[in-house]
Design an enzyme around this catalytic site. Structure first.
Site, PDB file in Angstrom:
ATOM      1  N   ASN A  14     -69.199  35.316 -23.357  1.00 50.61           N
ATOM      2  CA  ASN A  14     -69.270  36.433 -22.393  1.00 50.61           C
ATOM      3  C   ASN A  14     -68.326  35.850 -21.209  1.00 50.61           C
ATOM      4  O   ASN A  14     -68.450  34.700 -20.734  1.00 50.61           O
ATOM      5  CB  ASN A  14     -70.565  36.996 -21.885  1.00 50.61           C
ATOM      6  CG  ASN A  14     -71.579  35.709 -21.408  1.00 50.61           C
ATOM      7  OD1 ASN A  14     -71.245  34.768 -21.960  1.00 50.61           O
ATOM      8  ND2 ASN A  14     -72.605  36.078 -20.384  1.00 50.61           N
ATOM      9  N   GLU A  50     -67.851  37.184 -17.441  1.00 53.49           N
ATOM     10  CA  GLU A  50     -68.104  38.143 -16.237  1.00 53.49           C
ATOM     11  C   GLU A  50     -66.867  38.302 -15.213  1.00 53.49           C
ATOM     12  O   GLU A  50     -65.942  37.485 -15.087  1.00 53.49           O
ATOM     13  CB  GLU A  50     -69.477  37.807 -15.775  1.00 53.49           C
ATOM     14  CG  GLU A  50     -70.565  37.903 -16.887  1.00 53.49           C
ATOM     15  CD  GLU A  50     -72.114  37.489 -16.148  1.00 53.49           C
ATOM     16  OE1 GLU A  50     -72.131  37.083 -14.959  1.00 53.49           O
ATOM     17  OE2 GLU A  50     -73.061  37.614 -17.006  1.00 53.49           O
ATOM     18  N   CYS A  70     -76.131  43.353 -27.797  1.00 48.90           N
ATOM     19  CA  CYS A  70     -76.205  44.698 -27.007  1.00 48.90           C
ATOM     20  C   CYS A  70     -75.913  45.757 -27.995  1.00 48.90           C
ATOM     21  O   CYS A  70     -75.009  45.540 -28.902  1.00 48.90           O
ATOM     22  CB  CYS A  70     -75.670  44.520 -25.711  1.00 48.90           C
ATOM     23  SG  CYS A  70     -73.693  44.950 -25.871  1.00 48.90           S
ATOM     24  N   CYS A  87     -71.990  46.264 -28.445  1.00 49.88           N
ATOM     25  CA  CYS A  87     -71.253  45.170 -29.414  1.00 49.88           C
ATOM     26  C   CYS A  87     -71.841  45.659 -30.605  1.00 49.88           C
ATOM     27  O   CYS A  87     -71.024  45.560 -31.889  1.00 49.88           O
ATOM     28  CB  CYS A  87     -71.914  43.856 -29.179  1.00 49.88           C
ATOM     29  SG  CYS A  87     -71.100  43.277 -27.469  1.00 49.88           S
ATOM     30  N   CYS A  92     -69.002  40.819 -23.260  1.00 52.51           N
ATOM     31  CA  CYS A  92     -69.897  40.230 -24.020  1.00 52.51           C
ATOM     32  C   CYS A  92     -69.181  39.375 -25.018  1.00 52.51           C
ATOM     33  O   CYS A  92     -68.078  39.412 -25.355  1.00 52.51           O
ATOM     34  CB  CYS A  92     -70.717  41.136 -24.767  1.00 52.51           C
ATOM     35  SG  CYS A  92     -71.930  42.117 -23.864  1.00 52.51           S
ATOM     36  N   GLU A 134     -69.646  38.742 -28.099  1.00 54.95           N
ATOM     37  CA  GLU A 134     -69.457  39.225 -29.396  1.00 54.95           C
ATOM     38  C   GLU A 134     -68.260  40.176 -29.412  1.00 54.95           C
ATOM     39  O   GLU A 134     -67.397  40.126 -30.325  1.00 54.95           O
ATOM     40  CB  GLU A 134     -70.616  40.212 -29.967  1.00 54.95           C
ATOM     41  CG  GLU A 134     -71.895  39.712 -30.059  1.00 54.95           C
ATOM     42  CD  GLU A 134     -72.646  39.600 -28.938  1.00 54.95           C
ATOM     43  OE1 GLU A 134     -72.234  39.521 -27.813  1.00 54.95           O
ATOM     44  OE2 GLU A 134     -73.908  39.662 -28.966  1.00 54.95           O
TER      45      GLU A 134
END
Ligand code: THU
Length: 146
Positions: A52, A54, A101, A104, A63, A65
């Site tokens: 990830n 940010e 999530c 993803c 993210c 993934e």
């Protein structure tokens, strides 16, 4: 080309989790302090990792993934067979299973057979939960509808 059945290939599943753990410390999460890493196996047999990343403008974050899957797509991959994910709060890795999530899961759906693709949510290479994508994203919408 990957020619085994990933569901029974314990060695490759272990390798996938190890590859994710290998890059976990590259996760850039100064805002949430929740670090995530993923490793995705495609039908070429290649494994792509992601973390990830940010952003100060929070919505611009991505993210782990999706980072792994989009990198693979950029390399020409189209068939996702398995994905391992590891993550946790800083200093707390390996104490919980991190599950992907919803966004993803939908991105995985684009490149996978939901009944066959497996998702490994790992605490370590010896301790992970295994799901099919169909279990994580039931009654899903995918490319064949369009
Ligand atoms: N995150 C992931 O990278 N993957 C997941 O499956 C869950 C959440 C990231 C997004 C954000 O950077 C941080 O974890 C906290 O939500």
């Amino acid at each position: 080309m990957y020619s085994k059945d990933i569901r029974t290939d314990a060695e490759t599943k272990r390798l996938l989790v190890e590859k994710a753990i290998e890059v976990l410390l590259n996760s850039y999460a100064p805002y949430s302090h929740y670090n995530v890493a993923a490793a995705a196996l495609f039908d070429s047999g290649k494994i792509y990792t992601g973390v990830n990343v940010e952003n100060a403008s929070y919505g611009a974050s991505i993210c782990a993934e999706r980072n792994a899957i989009f990198h693979a797509a950029a390399e020409g991959e189209r068939k996702l067979l398995a994905l391992a994910v590891v993550g946790g709060r800083k200093g707390n890795y390996g104490s919980e299973y991190c599950t992907p999530c919803g966004i993803c899961r939908q991105v995985m759906r684009e490149f996978a057979d939901p009944e066959k693709m497996i998702v490994l949510c790992a605490k370590s290479a010896d301790d992970y939960k295994e799901y099919t994508l169909a279990e994580l994203l039931p009654q899903s919408f995918g490319p064949e509808y369009l």
